[in-house]
Every structure is written in C-alpha cells, then in structure tokens.
Scaffold this motif. Structure first.
Motif, PDB file in Angstrom:
ATOM      1  N   MET A 193       8.548   2.165   5.871  1.00 34.67           N
ATOM      2  CA  MET A 193       7.345   2.772   6.446  1.00 34.67           C
ATOM      3  C   MET A 193       7.458   2.871   7.961  1.00 34.67           C
ATOM      4  O   MET A 193       7.037   3.863   8.563  1.00 34.67           O
ATOM      5  CB  MET A 193       6.116   1.947   6.041  1.00 34.67           C
ATOM      6  N   ARG A 208       4.581  11.623   5.246  1.00 34.43           N
ATOM      7  CA  ARG A 208       3.895  10.465   4.672  1.00 34.43           C
ATOM      8  C   ARG A 208       4.908   9.353   4.469  1.00 34.43           C
ATOM      9  O   ARG A 208       6.088   9.598   4.228  1.00 34.43           O
ATOM     10  CB  ARG A 208       3.233  10.822   3.326  1.00 34.43           C
ATOM     11  N   ALA A 211       5.479   5.042  -0.551  1.00 32.48           N
ATOM     12  CA  ALA A 211       4.577   4.039  -1.133  1.00 32.48           C
ATOM     13  C   ALA A 211       5.268   3.376  -2.317  1.00 32.48           C
ATOM     14  O   ALA A 211       5.619   4.054  -3.283  1.00 32.48           O
ATOM     15  CB  ALA A 211       3.266   4.686  -1.576  1.00 32.48           C
ATOM     16  N   ARG A 215       0.214  -2.501  -7.023  1.00 29.34           N
ATOM     17  CA  ARG A 215      -1.036  -2.599  -6.272  1.00 29.34           C
ATOM     18  C   ARG A 215      -1.041  -3.834  -5.375  1.00 29.34           C
ATOM     19  O   ARG A 215      -2.098  -4.411  -5.104  1.00 29.34           O
ATOM     20  CB  ARG A 215      -2.237  -2.645  -7.227  1.00 29.34           C
ATOM     21  N   ALA A 219       1.879  -2.120  -1.079  1.00 33.50           N
ATOM     22  CA  ALA A 219       1.512  -0.818  -1.655  1.00 33.50           C
ATOM     23  C   ALA A 219       0.169  -0.336  -1.126  1.00 33.50           C
ATOM     24  O   ALA A 219      -0.002   0.847  -0.797  1.00 33.50           O
ATOM     25  CB  ALA A 219       1.481  -0.926  -3.183  1.00 33.50           C
ATOM     26  N   ARG A 220      -0.796  -1.265  -1.022  1.00 33.44           N
ATOM     27  CA  ARG A 220      -2.106  -0.867  -0.482  1.00 33.44           C
ATOM     28  C   ARG A 220      -1.977  -0.459   0.987  1.00 33.44           C
ATOM     29  O   ARG A 220      -2.652   0.478   1.439  1.00 33.44           O
ATOM     30  CB  ARG A 220      -3.100  -2.019  -0.637  1.00 33.44           C
ATOM     31  N   ALA A 222       0.656   0.948   2.362  1.00 32.67           N
ATOM     32  CA  ALA A 222       1.255   2.280   2.380  1.00 32.67           C
ATOM     33  C   ALA A 222       0.219   3.356   2.060  1.00 32.67           C
ATOM     34  O   ALA A 222       0.161   4.403   2.724  1.00 32.67           O
ATOM     35  CB  ALA A 222       2.410   2.342   1.379  1.00 32.67           C
ATOM     36  N   HIS A 223      -0.629   3.109   1.058  1.00 29.97           N
ATOM     37  CA  HIS A 223      -1.668   4.090   0.719  1.00 29.97           C
ATOM     38  C   HIS A 223      -2.666   4.242   1.869  1.00 29.97           C
ATOM     39  O   HIS A 223      -3.120   5.364   2.155  1.00 29.97           O
ATOM     40  CB  HIS A 223      -2.385   3.662  -0.563  1.00 29.97           C
ATOM     41  N   ASN A 226      -1.037   6.328   4.571  1.00 40.24           N
ATOM     42  CA  ASN A 226      -1.007   7.742   4.181  1.00 40.24           C
ATOM     43  C   ASN A 226      -2.390   8.371   4.279  1.00 40.24           C
ATOM     44  O   ASN A 226      -2.531   9.523   4.709  1.00 40.24           O
ATOM     45  CB  ASN A 226      -0.454   7.879   2.758  1.00 40.24           C
TER      46      ASN A 226
END
Length: 449
Positions: A193, A208, A211, A215, A219-220, A222-223, A226
C-alpha cells in the motif's frame, strides 16, 4: 533482501518485544520448573530415608537389633544411643563414624537434615523412637536412628539450571525469529500500500492500493484508503469542473466589460457614461457570481453549527416577506438541528425560483414524515422535464426557460441549496406533480437525532 527503514524499525521493534516477552515468560516457567524438580527430588529422598528409618525401628525386638534391610538408594543406617555410640548399623555404614550429632527433640521426633563435607553431601533423616519404644527396648534410654543417602547429582550441581537456561534462550530466539517472519508477512500488504500511495499524484488519483482478502485490520485499512482516494478523486474532479465552469461564466461578463471600455476609448461619439453604466452592470453580475461561489464554498467547508431551528416559523416568516401570492400549510413546531441562516437561504432560493416560474400561485407545505422534516415548494408553472431534474442542481446550469425569465441569474442557487441540504444530512430533490415543479427538502427531525 532490503526493507524500508520505517518498516525495518517497526518489524525489529515488535520482534524484540515478542522475544523479550517470551524470555520473561519462559524464564518464569524455568524458575518454577527448577524449584519443582528440586523440591520433588528432595521430597523423594527424604520419603525414602524416613521410610527406611521407621521400618527399621518397627522391626526392632531387643536392645541390639539386627542390621537393617537397605535399598539401592538408602544404604546408610545407624542406631545411636544417648552416649553417641553406634549400637547397630547397615553394612555400608558400619565402619563409618556417626552420621550426625543432631538429636531430635522429644516434641519433633522426625527431622530431615543435610550434612556436607569435602567429599560430598549426605541427605538423611533422624528419627527418634517413641517413648514407649524406648522404654520397651532400652529401659527408657533415648536412641536415634539415622537413615541417609548421598545427595543426588541434580541437587549438588547447577546442571539443571544450565539446561533450563539454554532451553529458555533457544525458545526465546525461536520466538523472536518467528515473530520477525510473521510480522514480515503481516506488513507486506502495508508495504505494498505504501508503494502504491507513493505513486499517487494530483494529476492521477485513479490508482487504488491493493486490498488483501479478509476483514482484518490491514484489509479494513486498505478499504478505508481506497474510499478516501475515491472521495479525494471525486472532490478534485468536482473542483476542476467547478473551476472550469467559473472561468467560463466569468469570461462572458468580463469580456463585455472590456469591450465596453475599449469602445469608449476608441470612439469619440460613444457616450462614456453609458459605456461605464453597462460595464458596471456586467461587473455586478461578476460580483454576484463570486458572492454565490463563496457561499457554496462556505457551505461545503465550514464546520456545522448545531442549534434547534423551527422550520415552521422560518417558512412562515419567509412567505410573509414575499409579495407574490403564496399559500402555506405547515404543521406546528417542525424542529430540526442545523444552521438557521443556511436553511433560510434554501427557502429563499426555492421561493425565488418558484416565483420566477409560477403563473399564478406558489404553495409551500411543512410536514413531518418518517422522522424527517419535509418542506415542499410547488409552483403552477411549466415544470421541469424528468431528464433535467438532476441537471438543474449542477453549478451554473440554467435551462432555457430560466435564462429567458432571468437573464442575469448565475445558476448557483439550486446548487447552493442542495449543498446546504446535504450538509444537514438531508436531501433536496424534484418530485412528480400534475403541474409545475415540486421541490422537496428533507431534513432529519431534532427528536429523531
């Protein structure tokens, strides 16, 4: 394999923390294990020596008993009288001097002791027969039985501690290496990232970050990144479109001002006062556009004010201030949280727009519905085509009918009104109506919040 300095520092720090924590835990476990083993060995030795001494006393039938039956571990037994003489002894202890000079008291007849000499240490149990046994066997004379064995090597050296220390250090090192490896795997998506974020520029916000699946926290993150990039891209695109539209809208009146002034300078027969008057009119239009642009910018960026606003009273005051015939139907005390000045601006814009297009009547309603305050403004004009209903809320967009009825308008009023509604967690839309345009403003009620 190279790592960025920040990632290396974080990974090394966390690995060291994991190693230090495992070292503390394992050291505590090792101390407990060492004490447990030592106490267990001592307890086993003393149980054997005590059993051998009591069994020999139980087998005595006269003053000079037979040699005791020994075991492979406990082979040193002696019976000593009150004068310190060895009355009887096992084969291994027959030629040895008295094992100990310690004499147990009458109220504590069994004692566990340790005697050390240059040749080694001896662990023994001193057992004093009961007064009844002493009376029966020796006429009441006091005797003591000593049963002992050589101290086990595990108690006489630090070998156990050395093995435990080596085990603790090995396990801690393995834990630190495992933590380093696991943290490297965990931080790999974060590094990916970071590299992608370094490639993002203002001129290209479409990129972007990758990800990872799942969860978990990475991961959260990365979301979230984005989503933030998407909002930033939308905001920059909106700013670009807005700047383009502003420059386009200001170019026309500024060009007109320049033309009027140049004409007044170039031609003597042109009335300079009339040219200046027309130039001032164009500048007024520029001033109006700039003022409404500032209002729109403040609505989008200013912090929200929280105060109770009675939309019923607000709508009645604005209707009373209009000259055109406006019918109002309002429920009592429809209260929301918001900015009274901005909400008044919305009502003014909607009423001005309705008056501009109405043929004979404007109708305003203030009601409650599903936890929201609903304000509708309906005119009996030509209305707005369904395909144009979203377009009229864009900055500087004006339909042909609006340009004809108000050539000097800026096309920012409805855009400002929608921005205000959205800043109050509400909405401003155009609904279906048999005739005319129906504007619907929805704001959450104060009680619903």
């Amino acid at each position: 394999m190279s790592f960025p300095v920040n990632r290396l520092s974080l990974q090394a720090t966390l690995a060291l923390v994991a190693g230090a924590f495992s070292l503390l835990v394992l050291a505590g476990v090792a101390v407990v294990a060492d004490l447990t083993v030592r106490m267990g060995v001592e307890r086993s030795v003393y149980e054997g020596t005590q059993r051998a001494a009591t069994d020999w006393i139980a087998s005595m039938t006269d003053a000079r008993p037979a040699p005791p039956v020994t075991t492979s571990d406990v082979d040193l037994l002696q019976l000593v009288d009150s004068s310190g003489n060895v009355v009887a002894a096992s084969r291994a202890a027959a030629r040895l001097p008295r094992i100990s000079r310690y004499w147990p008291p009458s109220d504590n007849r069994i004692e566990h002791r340790r005697a050390c000499s240059p040749s080694g240490c001896l662990m023994f149990t001193a057992v004093r027969p009961s007064p009844q046994e002493e009376q029966l066997l020796w006429g009441g004379e006091s005797h003591v039985v000593y049963a002992g064995q050589e101290q086990p090597a595990i108690l006489g050296t630090y070998r156990l501690e050395l093995y435990l220390a080596l085990g603790v250090l090995t396990a801690s090192t393995l834990a630190m290496v495992a933590a380093w490896a696991l943290l490297g795997l965990a931080l790999r998506p974060v590094e990916a990232m970071r590299r992608r974020m370094a490639e993002v520029t203002v001129t290209d916000l479409s990129m972007r970050v990758p990800a990872p699946p799942g969860r978990d926290a990475v991961a959260r993150l990365a979301h979230t990144v984005n989503d933030t990039l998407a909002r930033l891209e939308a905001a920059v695109d909106q700013q670009r479109r807005f700047s383009s539209m502003v420059s386009h809208e200001l170019r026309t009146p500024l060009t007109g001002v320049r033309a009027e002034l140049e004409e007044a300078l170039m031609y003597r027969d042109v009335d300079p006062h009339e040219s200046i008057r027309r130039a001032l009119t164009a500048l007024d239009r520029c001033h109006g556009i700039v003022e409404e642009m500032l209002i729109l910018a403040r609505v989008r960026t200013a912090p929200r004010r929280h105060e109770r606003v009675n939309l019923t009273d607000l709508a009645r005051d604005e209707v009373a201030a209009r000259r055109a015939p406006i019918r109002i139907r309002a429920e009592e005390d429809v209260v929301v949280y918001g900015n009274a000045v901005q909400l008044r601006e919305v009502l003014v814009n909607l009423l001005v727009n309705a008056e501009r297009h109405a043929e004979s009547l404007v109708e305003v309603r203030v009601t409650r519905a599903e936890g929201q305050a609903v304000v509708t403004v309906l005119d009996d004009g030509p209305g707005i085509a369904e395909t144009e209903r979203e377009r009229v809320f864009q900055p500087f967009v004006r339909l042909d009918d609006a340009r004809r009825r108000d050539p000097q308008g800026s096309g920012l009023g409805l855009a400002i009104s929608r921005a205000i509604a959205q800043s109050h967690d509400g909405s401003l839309t155009i609904g279906d109506s048999p005739r005319g345009a129906l504007f619907i403003l929805r704001i959450p009620l104060a009680d619903a919040r």
